[in-house]
Design a protein around this motif. Structure first.
Motif, PDB file in Angstrom:
ATOM      1  N   GLU A 172      -8.973 -10.921   8.342  1.00 43.84           N
ATOM      2  CA  GLU A 172      -9.607 -10.216   7.237  1.00 43.84           C
ATOM      3  C   GLU A 172      -9.726  -8.725   7.554  1.00 43.84           C
ATOM      4  O   GLU A 172     -10.156  -8.338   8.639  1.00 43.84           O
ATOM      5  CB  GLU A 172     -10.989 -10.825   6.987  1.00 43.84           C
ATOM      6  CG  GLU A 172     -11.662 -10.321   5.743  1.00 43.84           C
ATOM      7  CD  GLU A 172     -12.955 -11.065   5.458  1.00 43.84           C
ATOM      8  OE1 GLU A 172     -13.288 -11.176   4.274  1.00 43.84           O
ATOM      9  OE2 GLU A 172     -13.614 -11.518   6.406  1.00 43.84           O
ATOM     10  N   GLY A 173      -9.315  -7.901   6.596  1.00 43.76           N
ATOM     11  CA  GLY A 173      -9.381  -6.455   6.762  1.00 43.76           C
ATOM     12  C   GLY A 173      -8.095  -5.832   7.278  1.00 43.76           C
ATOM     13  O   GLY A 173      -7.925  -4.617   7.221  1.00 43.76           O
ATOM     14  N   GLU A 174      -7.185  -6.653   7.789  1.00 51.52           N
ATOM     15  CA  GLU A 174      -5.919  -6.131   8.299  1.00 51.52           C
ATOM     16  C   GLU A 174      -4.923  -5.947   7.160  1.00 51.52           C
ATOM     17  O   GLU A 174      -5.104  -6.465   6.059  1.00 51.52           O
ATOM     18  CB  GLU A 174      -5.345  -7.060   9.365  1.00 51.52           C
ATOM     19  CG  GLU A 174      -6.167  -7.097  10.627  1.00 51.52           C
ATOM     20  CD  GLU A 174      -5.588  -8.003  11.704  1.00 51.52           C
ATOM     21  OE1 GLU A 174      -6.119  -7.961  12.828  1.00 51.52           O
ATOM     22  OE2 GLU A 174      -4.631  -8.754  11.436  1.00 51.52           O
ATOM     23  N   ALA A 175      -3.849  -5.216   7.456  1.00 52.83           N
ATOM     24  CA  ALA A 175      -2.817  -4.936   6.463  1.00 52.83           C
ATOM     25  C   ALA A 175      -2.107  -6.219   6.031  1.00 52.83           C
ATOM     26  O   ALA A 175      -1.897  -7.132   6.821  1.00 52.83           O
ATOM     27  CB  ALA A 175      -1.799  -3.952   7.033  1.00 52.83           C
ATOM     28  N   THR A 176      -1.765  -6.264   4.766  1.00 51.65           N
ATOM     29  CA  THR A 176      -0.959  -7.339   4.216  1.00 51.65           C
ATOM     30  C   THR A 176       0.412  -6.759   3.877  1.00 51.65           C
ATOM     31  O   THR A 176       0.665  -5.575   4.101  1.00 51.65           O
ATOM     32  CB  THR A 176      -1.622  -7.928   2.955  1.00 51.65           C
ATOM     33  OG1 THR A 176      -1.773  -6.888   1.978  1.00 51.65           O
ATOM     34  CG2 THR A 176      -2.974  -8.545   3.292  1.00 51.65           C
ATOM     35  N   LEU A 177       1.267  -7.581   3.332  1.00 49.84           N
ATOM     36  CA  LEU A 177       2.601  -7.150   2.932  1.00 49.84           C
ATOM     37  C   LEU A 177       2.777  -7.372   1.437  1.00 49.84           C
ATOM     38  O   LEU A 177       2.240  -8.326   0.876  1.00 49.84           O
ATOM     39  CB  LEU A 177       3.666  -7.950   3.684  1.00 49.84           C
ATOM     40  CG  LEU A 177       3.667  -7.859   5.208  1.00 49.84           C
ATOM     41  CD1 LEU A 177       4.635  -8.880   5.781  1.00 49.84           C
ATOM     42  CD2 LEU A 177       4.016  -6.454   5.661  1.00 49.84           C
ATOM     43  N   ALA A 178       3.564  -6.479   0.824  1.00 46.61           N
ATOM     44  CA  ALA A 178       3.968  -6.659  -0.565  1.00 46.61           C
ATOM     45  C   ALA A 178       5.479  -6.892  -0.530  1.00 46.61           C
ATOM     46  O   ALA A 178       6.242  -5.938  -0.378  1.00 46.61           O
ATOM     47  CB  ALA A 178       3.608  -5.438  -1.395  1.00 46.61           C
ATOM     48  N   ASP A 182      12.809  -3.530  -0.338  1.00 50.71           N
ATOM     49  CA  ASP A 182      12.682  -2.425   0.628  1.00 50.71           C
ATOM     50  C   ASP A 182      12.223  -2.902   1.995  1.00 50.71           C
ATOM     51  O   ASP A 182      12.440  -2.200   2.994  1.00 50.71           O
ATOM     52  CB  ASP A 182      11.707  -1.369   0.103  1.00 50.71           C
ATOM     53  CG  ASP A 182      12.182  -0.744  -1.200  1.00 50.71           C
ATOM     54  OD1 ASP A 182      13.414  -0.718  -1.431  1.00 50.71           O
ATOM     55  OD2 ASP A 182      11.333  -0.288  -1.978  1.00 50.71           O
ATOM     56  N   LEU A 183      11.576  -4.075   2.088  1.00 53.60           N
ATOM     57  CA  LEU A 183      11.086  -4.589   3.375  1.00 53.60           C
ATOM     58  C   LEU A 183      12.137  -5.383   4.143  1.00 53.60           C
ATOM     59  O   LEU A 183      11.991  -5.594   5.342  1.00 53.60           O
ATOM     60  CB  LEU A 183       9.850  -5.470   3.165  1.00 53.60           C
ATOM     61  CG  LEU A 183       8.548  -4.793   2.822  1.00 53.60           C
ATOM     62  CD1 LEU A 183       7.435  -5.833   2.696  1.00 53.60           C
ATOM     63  CD2 LEU A 183       8.164  -3.739   3.843  1.00 53.60           C
TER      64      LEU A 183
END
Length: 187
Positions: A172-178, A182-183
């Motif tokens: 919780e609070g860490e970066a997620t991915l979209a 491009d990834l």
């Protein structure tokens, strides 16, 4: 059959919770997050360590709006007897569901029919009653409530943020991915 994203099948069962016998069904899981936590049997060895660990973390699950349903093929009467006789199990405040007819174990595909017991199966169910996480452990391998909390937080995050996903070890609070074109090849 893969049960991910399928609705919990209808059931009615007797359970023990906080000194009372109650009835539960799939309808009790609608509108909130739920964890259905199968274990082989009462009065055993690994099972009380897992259920005690869940009891120790139950307040954290409740704070996240998650209800816990532990399930074995024992009766609700056996759950009460175990609750009354074991210091570890006495800590439990969540619902202990009896499944002597094997209905739930069959519905969730964790029945060991030759033994009349359930595998160590963990199922996280979203407020729509759909299964979002499945984990099955061999009988001798206990589960960790802290890791389950992390997984439920990730499931809740993804549910609340369409178009985002949680990478490995996400907290919780860490970066997620979209996810996007491009990834690709850049992670």
């Amino acid at each position: 059959m893969n049960l991910i994203n399928t609705e919990v099948k209808p059931f009615h069962a007797n359970a023990y919770k906080n000194g009372e016998f109650i009835e539960v069904s799939e309808k009790d899981m609608i509108g909130k997050w739920s964890v259905v936590f199968f274990y082989p049997a009462d009065f055993t060895f690994v099972c009380p360590t897992e259920l005690g660990d869940l009891a120790d973390n139950y307040a954290a699950f409740q704070k996240m709006g998650v209800e816990i349903y532990s399930v074995s093929t024992d009766t609700h009467f056996t759950h009460k007897a175990w609750h009354d006789s074991s210091d570890e199990i006495k800590k439990i405040q969540y619902t202990m569901v009896g499944d002597p007819t094997w209905t739930l174990a069959k519905n969730f595909e964790v029945l060991i029919e030759a033994e009349g017991l359930a595998d160590r199966g963990t199922f996280v169910i979203d407020p729509a009653g759909k299964i979002q996480i499945i984990e099955i452990n061999a009988g001798g391998i206990g589960r960790d409530a802290q890791e389950l909390l992390r997984k439920v937080k990730a499931a809740q995050y993804v549910h609340a943020h369409p178009g985002e996903v949680c990478p490995a070890k996400w907290k919780e609070g860490e970066a997620t991915l979209a996810p996007s074109i491009d990834l690709i090849g850049k992670i």
